[in-house]
Scaffold this active site. Sequence first.
Site, PDB file in Angstrom:
ATOM      1  N   LEU A 387       0.851  -1.190   0.000  1.00  0.00           N
ATOM      2  CA  LEU A 387       0.000   0.000   0.000  1.00  0.00           C
ATOM      3  C   LEU A 387       0.887   1.241   0.000  1.00  0.00           C
ATOM      4  O   LEU A 387       1.451   1.604   1.032  1.00  0.00           O
ATOM      5  CB  LEU A 387      -0.931  -0.025   1.210  1.00  0.00           C
ATOM      6  CG  LEU A 387      -1.896  -1.222   1.240  1.00  0.00           C
ATOM      7  CD1 LEU A 387      -2.711  -1.215   2.519  1.00  0.00           C
ATOM      8  CD2 LEU A 387      -2.820  -1.197   0.024  1.00  0.00           C
ATOM      9  N   GLU A 388       1.001   1.874  -1.129  1.00  0.00           N
ATOM     10  CA  GLU A 388       1.956   2.966  -1.305  1.00  0.00           C
ATOM     11  C   GLU A 388       1.404   4.325  -0.893  1.00  0.00           C
ATOM     12  O   GLU A 388       2.108   5.326  -0.952  1.00  0.00           O
ATOM     13  CB  GLU A 388       2.430   2.999  -2.754  1.00  0.00           C
ATOM     14  CG  GLU A 388       3.069   1.699  -3.175  1.00  0.00           C
ATOM     15  CD  GLU A 388       3.691   1.764  -4.551  1.00  0.00           C
ATOM     16  OE1 GLU A 388       3.790   2.870  -5.105  1.00  0.00           O
ATOM     17  OE2 GLU A 388       4.081   0.705  -5.068  1.00  0.00           O
ATOM     18  N   ASN A 389       0.131   4.360  -0.502  1.00  0.00           N
ATOM     19  CA  ASN A 389      -0.471   5.623  -0.090  1.00  0.00           C
ATOM     20  C   ASN A 389      -0.757   5.641   1.406  1.00  0.00           C
ATOM     21  O   ASN A 389      -1.644   6.337   1.871  1.00  0.00           O
ATOM     22  CB  ASN A 389      -1.761   5.860  -0.888  1.00  0.00           C
ATOM     23  CG  ASN A 389      -1.482   5.987  -2.375  1.00  0.00           C
ATOM     24  OD1 ASN A 389      -0.688   6.818  -2.791  1.00  0.00           O
ATOM     25  ND2 ASN A 389      -2.105   5.131  -3.169  1.00  0.00           N
TER      26      ASN A 389
END
Length: 562
Positions: A387-389
């Site tokens: 999950l890059e956010n």
Amino acid sequence: MSPHRRSLRFWSGAVTAALALTVTTVGQASAADVNNARNAGFESGLSDWTCSAGSGTTVSSPVRTGTAALQATPSGQDNARCAQTVRVKPNSTYTLGAWVRGGYAYLGVTGTGTTDVSTWTPDSSSWKQLSTSFTTGSSTTSVTVYTHGWYGQSAYYADDVSVFGPDGGGGTDPGPTIPSAPGGLNVSGTTSSSVSLAWNAVSGATGYTVYRDGTKVTAVSGTSATVTGLAASTSYSFQVTATNGAGESPKSAAVTGTTNKPNGPGPALPKHAVTGYWQNFDNGATVQKLADVQEQYDIIAVAFADATSTPGAVTFNLDSAGLGGYTVDQFKADIRAKQAAGKKVIVSVGGERGTVAVNDAASAANFANSVYAVMQTYGFDGVDIDLENGLNATYMTQALRSLSAKAGSSLIITMAPQTIDMQSTSNSYFQTALNIKDILTVVNMQYYNSGSMLGCDGKVYSQGSVDFLTALACIQLEGGLAPSQVGLGLPASTRGAGSGYVSPTVVNNALDCLAKGTGCGSFKPPRIYPGLRGAMTWSTNWDATAGNAWSNAVGPHVHGLP
């Protein structure tokens, strides 16, 4: 690198520059030395101490020993400096020490008459010992010892401050003696990924350090510990030492613990493993069926699951059209074939464009239920969190523990954080990894698409070098993760990422530096980590595009580690 490209978040330049300090390794105090610090354990409140801007107070929890400790909270332009004037003798050498936890913490001394020194540590959820040494000048009879935090950071705690050396006339605390080695070490329990240990208490010890195959893996205050992140059906040697302010005891007699057999399909994951992301889309890299994935890959992360309209829930949709007519039945059969060959196939959640959010109890339950349903439908061995956010450590922990309860001990859980996500144990990704340490397989941090970052020595490193890989990995290895839970994530080719590609030779040198102490750059890790899990790449497709150069070089090297 299309769906896996990182969005860069910048670390404060002022903090970075200020944290580039030298950490000095010092010896133990001699038996004739005394502790010249007064009220060293803050048992008498702030007596003998002065804290800037009213930043300091004493608390009853957390404490390391006794009934009190210092809590100091930075605020605005104040860094919560607490200081004491200490009587010393001229032309003498002293060992300065303190135990700290919480936010960034510094320990130092001024007015030595020679070279003033300091040391520091990033934030920590457990007590850490800071230590350095100084020599007084020919006319020095007092020095100022201080602790402080850092601007904008959380409160730090300090306890058991010591200035061991010749009696300067103000010392009240006698120096402790090194404890004896613990006895009675035994294996009290095992699972497929952990070994539980217990031992007898040692008089005068304030803590204990556990070693696995000669490498420190954890430190505890009690007489038991569980070592997690182990390979199934594997034997390990364990020893324990006792510690206090004077130092560390000799190691105990060794015991052997053997993990249980795995419950999942196929053989257990190897001690050293290579992870590769398989692209469920066509972005210009070689299109592969799962059966085409190179043999060097032990964990194949299928990228990516898709978000649904239900908060926290995911599903998986095979891109049959983009993959040349690859059918769901073929895909499922290929998963089973890879598993029969000893591989693990997991589904990755996230990516650059991933929109999955797990930020409350309901979405955590939806995540666990939906991932488990996808696993059941396709036969996946587990899940990768990419999950890059951002993520919520509380509810992602809840979700993964719920998934583990459904899937059992054979569940594979991997994580692929950005470099900034693993700079501190207070970051959500790092917190989540530590929260699920007993069920976590590996964290493959992505050492690319990154700005300059701090290493575990407080120095700043730029991507693209052996030092960048080893100094940043050291933060995870010294910050609470087992070596078997740490992998190095790199792009398979220059086209696999916007920046940060290094040759397979650099990857292998970094692996050797961490696992064997050879091939290092200017950064030398504080110890070796023979159990280091291995390496990861984005992606198997870009690797194929480049003629499999990455997996052909890195794969055998990982599998040949000690």
